[in-house]
Design a protein around this motif. Sequence first.
Motif, PDB file in Angstrom:
ATOM      1  N   MET A  93       0.544  -1.193  -0.218  1.00  0.00           N
ATOM      2  CA  MET A  93       0.208   0.150  -0.380  1.00  0.00           C
ATOM      3  C   MET A  93       0.642   1.095   0.322  1.00  0.00           C
ATOM      4  SD  MET A  93      -3.539  -0.451  -0.535  1.00  0.00           S
ATOM      5  CE  MET A  93      -4.010   1.580   0.201  1.00  0.00           C
ATOM      6  N   PRO A  94       1.720   1.402   0.406  1.00  0.00           N
ATOM      7  CA  PRO A  94       2.614   2.222   0.871  1.00  0.00           C
ATOM      8  C   PRO A  94       3.427   2.672  -0.730  1.00  0.00           C
ATOM      9  CG  PRO A  94       2.995   1.280   2.911  1.00  0.00           C
ATOM     10  CD  PRO A  94       2.342   0.513   1.895  1.00  0.00           C
ATOM     11  N   PHE A  95       4.006   1.525  -1.588  1.00  0.00           N
ATOM     12  CA  PHE A  95       4.326   1.908  -2.982  1.00  0.00           C
ATOM     13  C   PHE A  95       2.627   3.248  -3.335  1.00  0.00           C
ATOM     14  CE2 PHE A  95       6.948  -0.775  -1.926  1.00  0.00           C
ATOM     15  CZ  PHE A  95       8.398  -0.375  -2.060  1.00  0.00           C
ATOM     16  N   PHE A  96       1.261   2.718  -3.711  1.00  0.00           N
ATOM     17  CA  PHE A  96       0.044   2.894  -4.078  1.00  0.00           C
ATOM     18  C   PHE A  96       0.114   4.531  -3.705  1.00  0.00           C
ATOM     19  CE2 PHE A  96      -2.152  -1.044  -4.189  1.00  0.00           C
ATOM     20  CZ  PHE A  96      -1.521  -1.479  -4.942  1.00  0.00           C
ATOM     21  N   MET A  97       0.697   4.748  -2.120  1.00  0.00           N
ATOM     22  CA  MET A  97       0.468   6.230  -1.941  1.00  0.00           C
ATOM     23  C   MET A  97       1.148   6.841  -2.635  1.00  0.00           C
ATOM     24  SD  MET A  97       0.179   6.682   2.248  1.00  0.00           S
ATOM     25  CE  MET A  97       1.924   5.910   2.552  1.00  0.00           C
ATOM     26  N   ALA A  98       2.764   6.302  -2.336  1.00  0.00           N
ATOM     27  CA  ALA A  98       3.372   7.214  -3.256  1.00  0.00           C
ATOM     28  C   ALA A  98       3.373   7.835  -5.008  1.00  0.00           C
ATOM     29  CB  ALA A  98       5.014   6.355  -3.022  1.00  0.00           C
ATOM     30  N   VAL A 105      -7.572  -3.672  -3.166  1.00  0.00           N
ATOM     31  CA  VAL A 105      -7.560  -1.936  -3.527  1.00  0.00           C
ATOM     32  C   VAL A 105      -8.244  -1.698  -4.401  1.00  0.00           C
ATOM     33  CG1 VAL A 105      -6.819   0.330  -3.483  1.00  0.00           C
ATOM     34  CG2 VAL A 105      -5.605  -1.440  -1.629  1.00  0.00           C
ATOM     35  N   ALA A 106      -8.234  -2.219  -6.229  1.00  0.00           N
ATOM     36  CA  ALA A 106      -8.863  -1.604  -7.068  1.00  0.00           C
ATOM     37  C   ALA A 106     -10.032  -2.384  -6.419  1.00  0.00           C
ATOM     38  CB  ALA A 106      -8.208  -2.747  -8.014  1.00  0.00           C
ATOM     39  N   ILE A 112      -4.711   3.197 -10.079  1.00  0.00           N
ATOM     40  CA  ILE A 112      -3.450   3.009  -9.916  1.00  0.00           C
ATOM     41  C   ILE A 112      -3.420   1.494  -9.421  1.00  0.00           C
ATOM     42  CG2 ILE A 112      -1.760   4.040  -7.820  1.00  0.00           C
ATOM     43  CD1 ILE A 112      -2.459   6.439  -7.983  1.00  0.00           C
ATOM     44  N   ALA A 113      -4.008   0.843  -8.652  1.00  0.00           N
ATOM     45  CA  ALA A 113      -4.368  -0.084  -7.992  1.00  0.00           C
ATOM     46  C   ALA A 113      -4.145  -1.255  -9.086  1.00  0.00           C
ATOM     47  CB  ALA A 113      -5.153   0.106  -6.567  1.00  0.00           C
ATOM     48  N   ALA A 114      -4.931  -1.323  -9.773  1.00  0.00           N
ATOM     49  CA  ALA A 114      -5.311  -2.201 -10.941  1.00  0.00           C
ATOM     50  C   ALA A 114      -3.871  -1.970 -11.931  1.00  0.00           C
ATOM     51  CB  ALA A 114      -6.289  -1.632 -12.307  1.00  0.00           C
ATOM     52  N   VAL A 115      -3.743  -0.977 -11.638  1.00  0.00           N
ATOM     53  CA  VAL A 115      -1.768  -1.049 -13.495  1.00  0.00           C
ATOM     54  C   VAL A 115      -0.849  -2.163 -12.168  1.00  0.00           C
ATOM     55  CG1 VAL A 115       0.010  -0.178 -13.856  1.00  0.00           C
ATOM     56  CG2 VAL A 115      -2.224   0.849 -14.185  1.00  0.00           C
ATOM     57  N   PHE A 116      -1.107  -1.535 -10.813  1.00  0.00           N
ATOM     58  CA  PHE A 116      -0.171  -2.747 -10.039  1.00  0.00           C
ATOM     59  C   PHE A 116      -0.291  -4.126  -9.612  1.00  0.00           C
ATOM     60  CE2 PHE A 116       1.691   1.320  -8.059  1.00  0.00           C
ATOM     61  CZ  PHE A 116       3.147   1.063  -8.325  1.00  0.00           C
TER      62      PHE A 116
END
Length: 439
Positions: free
Chosen positions: A28-33, A195-196, A218-222
């Motif tokens: 999650m911190p990477f999504f946040m970043a 998350v997605a 953002i979440a879906a691409v990850f």
Amino acid sequence: MNDFIAARSQMALSLGFHIVFSCIGMVMPFFMAVAHFLWLRTNDVVYRNITRAWSKGVAIFFATGAVSGTVLSFELGLLWPEFMKHAGPIFGMPFSLEGTAFFIEAIALGFFLYGWDRFNRWFHWITGVVVGVSGLISGILVVAANAWMNSPAGFDYVNGQYLNIDPIAAMFNDAWFSQALHMCVAAFVATGFAVAGIHALMIVRKRNVHFHTQSFKIAAVFACVAAILQPLSGDISAKDVAKRQPAKLAAMEAHYHTEAAAPLILGGIPDDEKQEVKYAVKLPGMLSFMVHSDFNTPVTGLDKVPENDRPPVAITHFAFQIMVGLGMLMLLISLLYFLALWKKKSWLEGKWLMRLFVLATPMGFIAVEAGWTVTEVGRQPWIINGIMRTADAVTPMPGIVYSFYIFTAVYISLSLIVTFLLYRQIKMVGRLYDVSPAV
């Protein structure tokens, strides 16, 4: 339930609870970043609001993960004292380094949460990146310790004595890379789809659509990139298991008989008594090819493993099938999503694709739980593969069954509390994060 089963059940419950928060804390911190970076580059207020919303979720999961992880550390010593007596000096280094990484993560998270409008904007962003990097390193170090249990290294075992200890060799054992890679990719898949899926549900319900659409992207691409990479990491991991733990591979595949052109078994119900798998689909030669890159090379079956050294076949096989099956479903959804981005833009406007992501919300974490079941149950009856049996490592203290019942009640309570906090947080997003230009 005897004390041995209670000790194993309590450890399984603690690990199963903690692994969810570990995955989220790593990812999650990477999504946040990424959301924070997009705000700094575009000044689009929606990305600032996404960052703030996600940071609250990170704080909730960090606190719960810290508590559950601490409990696991104590349980290793209290439930498995004979194991820690010998293993502690050998594989203690990754645990001590994990403590350092956790310490850095906690400090960086504090800076990030309370640094809004106090730090330089880019320094503030860097603190968020540090949270993600230190969390990822922390996860890799813990997996390295677990990998050592599957592939013991860094010592000589002579006449029951653990001699010539080398903590570096123990930490970088033969299994650490494949397990760490598979676990890290799985964490991105599980957290990304969860998350997605939540944001997709809000889009389907037409709640704060712009906010949730940008969050979903953002979440879906990850998630989708990780889901496409996961079969590759799984192949690396399976080949490694075939070489080091043939009994585990045989249990995963319910492969009872050593044979050339070994078939890949899809589904089915293992029958230990008759040494066969009922109602399965068998693909001739595919297991040999996947393990040895050759259709005719024999694959070791359970018939080559002493009966008292065999893992529980049914649990390991079913867990493996669940993990692979859900992984394939998420891979399919990922390919559909990227096809929509590339050629079929109209699909993004329809609700069916969002509903697929909603259905996939729990899939990643179910697959993670199944994967850890394969890892741990598939190693049985060994706690240190080929060296120490799990039954020889358990505490002699009585009454573990009551401890298991108490911990079960505690974890159920914690799960309900965290679910309530997250539900409240999701409901508040629409009210707190107005994305109009006036903000």
